[in-house]
Design a protein around this motif. Structure first.
Motif, mmCIF file in Angstrom:
data_model
loop_
_atom_site.group_PDB
_atom_site.id
_atom_site.type_symbol
_atom_site.label_atom_id
_atom_site.label_comp_id
_atom_site.label_asym_id
_atom_site.label_seq_id
_atom_site.Cartn_x
_atom_site.Cartn_y
_atom_site.Cartn_z
ATOM 1 N N GLY A 99 -23.219 33.506 -13.731
ATOM 2 C CA GLY A 99 -24.759 33.667 -13.552
ATOM 3 C C GLY A 99 -24.908 34.744 -14.557
ATOM 4 O O GLY A 99 -24.142 35.223 -15.402
ATOM 5 N N PRO A 100 -26.234 34.801 -14.793
ATOM 6 C CA PRO A 100 -27.345 34.126 -14.248
ATOM 7 C C PRO A 100 -27.461 32.755 -15.119
ATOM 8 O O PRO A 100 -26.813 32.672 -16.086
ATOM 9 N N GLY A 101 -28.391 31.998 -14.340
ATOM 10 C CA GLY A 101 -28.476 30.768 -15.203
ATOM 11 C C GLY A 101 -28.880 29.576 -14.237
ATOM 12 O O GLY A 101 -29.315 29.961 -13.009
ATOM 13 N N LEU A 102 -28.798 28.636 -14.567
ATOM 14 C CA LEU A 102 -29.226 27.327 -13.727
ATOM 15 C C LEU A 102 -28.039 27.023 -12.622
ATOM 16 O O LEU A 102 -27.063 26.633 -13.259
ATOM 17 N N VAL A 103 -28.299 27.052 -11.604
ATOM 18 C CA VAL A 103 -27.230 26.794 -10.433
ATOM 19 C C VAL A 103 -26.416 25.529 -10.581
ATOM 20 O O VAL A 103 -25.351 25.499 -10.735
ATOM 21 N N GLY A 104 -26.985 24.215 -11.020
ATOM 22 C CA GLY A 104 -26.456 23.025 -11.130
ATOM 23 C C GLY A 104 -25.570 23.158 -12.250
ATOM 24 O O GLY A 104 -24.418 22.843 -12.315
ATOM 25 N N SER A 105 -25.999 23.917 -13.238
ATOM 26 C CA SER A 105 -25.142 24.089 -14.681
ATOM 27 C C SER A 105 -24.016 25.001 -14.278
ATOM 28 O O SER A 105 -23.036 24.764 -14.609
ATOM 29 N N LEU A 106 -24.268 26.153 -13.566
ATOM 30 C CA LEU A 106 -23.262 27.198 -13.524
ATOM 31 C C LEU A 106 -22.023 26.386 -12.617
ATOM 32 O O LEU A 106 -20.843 26.702 -12.901
ATOM 33 N N LEU A 107 -22.519 25.818 -11.545
ATOM 34 C CA LEU A 107 -21.475 25.131 -10.700
ATOM 35 C C LEU A 107 -20.443 24.136 -11.544
ATOM 36 O O LEU A 107 -19.624 24.061 -11.163
#
Ligand code: KG4
Ligand code: ZN
Length: 333
Positions: A82-90
């Motif tokens: 994090g932080p960032g776009l959830v889908g990308s981070l996942l």
């Protein structure tokens, strides 16, 4: 000497790096998705996560090959959570967790902002605490008193757009493809920064706060009042003037903070810190040692994640495998 694998997928760049515990970068590979997003004028989260999925194994393999390292020689896995776009981070976090559990290697989740904040030390190991960290990126604009690893006090931050975001939005008004910051820098070289005036914002409630929405609106009004030919003909002066206003505001806030706090120097980081005009203004007008990351370490990369991950690991040890991704992770968390 230990080897740290860094993985960064918080936004639109798929990045993997291998560094040593002494901060030597053995590889730092990045696959940019800029071309895919440029046609939409910004990042499309769904496209970003699909691309990460396609690219991550290839980028990992390239990072290992170029570092002449095998997975079994890796001692720690550091991944942005994090932080960032959830889908990308996942994508990055799940991939890193899988590697960690298959290989039996320790893992640590890294705050992307801490990655930026500590990145100047990779080029300048002489930086000592306390220093003023200035993160200027597409998502953040913050001046932070850094008294040690994890000892961060935010002294100033933007009330609205981040400086990189303002540059990207201004670029969109002139049909400059995303990300516009580096292109504006190039176009501005042929322009006069004094043609259009974008005054420093006066923020009564918060003395040191930054704000870029006012100059963005001012630019939008100027551009809307132009014919398409005028826009094209005056692009250089518009870019030079807007860039000047953004960079001068950042320098101005730093100058205000210098007499009020005690620190050894100023360490810039984040994509906008690649900007030469910012670098020149800092060297000319800041009466303290200034440090910048190398250009490749200014924008998103995995070497900075490996570095910050290792610094945190030395203090906190590894994380349990169930750590979450946090899209709005703060620096203090
Ligand atoms: O740190 P970064 O790669 O990603 C975030 O964490 O946001 O920063 C990206 C931002 C974009 O807004 C981009 O336009 C800006 O940094 N940027 C620049 C330059 N290179 C990247 N802005 C001005 N001049 C540059 N040379
Ligand atoms: Zn970043």
């Amino acid at each position: 000497m230990q080897r740290i694998l860094g993985i960064e997928t918080s936004c639109d760049d798929t990045a993997v790096a291998v560094i040593t515990s002494t901060g030597k970068i053995l590889s730092n590979i990045l696959s940019s998705q800029d071309d895919f997003h440029a046609k939409y004028g910004g990042i499309v989260p769904e496209v970003a996560s699909r691309k990460h999925l396609e690219l991550i194994s290839v980028v990992l393999q390239e990072a290992l090959t170029s570092a002449e390292t095998t997975l079994s020689e890796i001692d720690l896995i550091a991944v942005t959570h994090g932080p960032g776009l959830v889908g990308s981070l996942l994508i990055g976090v799940d991939y890193a967790k899988t590697l960690s559990s298959l290989l039996g290697k320790p893992i640590i989740g890294v705050n992307h902002l801490e990655g930026h904040l500590l990145s100047p030390a990779l080029l300048h190991p002489e930086i000592c605490f306390p220093f003023l960290g200035v993160i200027v990126s597409g998502g953040h604009t913050q001046c932070i008193l850094v008294e040690g690893i994890g000892q961060y006090t935010i002294l100033a931050e933007t009330l609205d757009d981040a400086c990189g975001e303002a540059l990207d939005k201004f670029g969109k008004m002139l049909s400059i493809p995303y990300p516009a910051g580096p292109k504006i820098e190039k176009i501005a070289l042929a322009g006069d920064p004094n043609v259009f005036s974008f005054p420093l914002p006066k923020i009564r409630e918060k003395r040191f706060a930054l704000s870029f929405s006012g100059i963005k609106t001012a630019a939008s009004l100027i551009i809307q009042g132009m014919t398409p030919e005028e826009r094209e003909n005056r692009k250089e002066d518009l870019c030079a003037s807007f860039q000047e206003a953004v960079m001068k505001q950042i320098i101005h806030r730093i100058q205000q903070l210098i007499p009020l706090y005690s620190f050894s120097g100023i360490a810039f980081s984040g994509g906008v810190s690649a900007n030469q005009r910012l670098r020149d203004l800092a060297l000319q007008h800041v009466q303290k040692p200034v440090y910048f990351p190398s250009r490749i370490l200014s924008t998103d990369n995995a070497a900075m994640i490996a570095h910050a991950g290792y610094q945190r690991y030395l203090i906190n040890g590894p994380m349990a495998l169930d750590f979450p991704v946090i899209s709005r992770l703060e620096l203090s968390q």
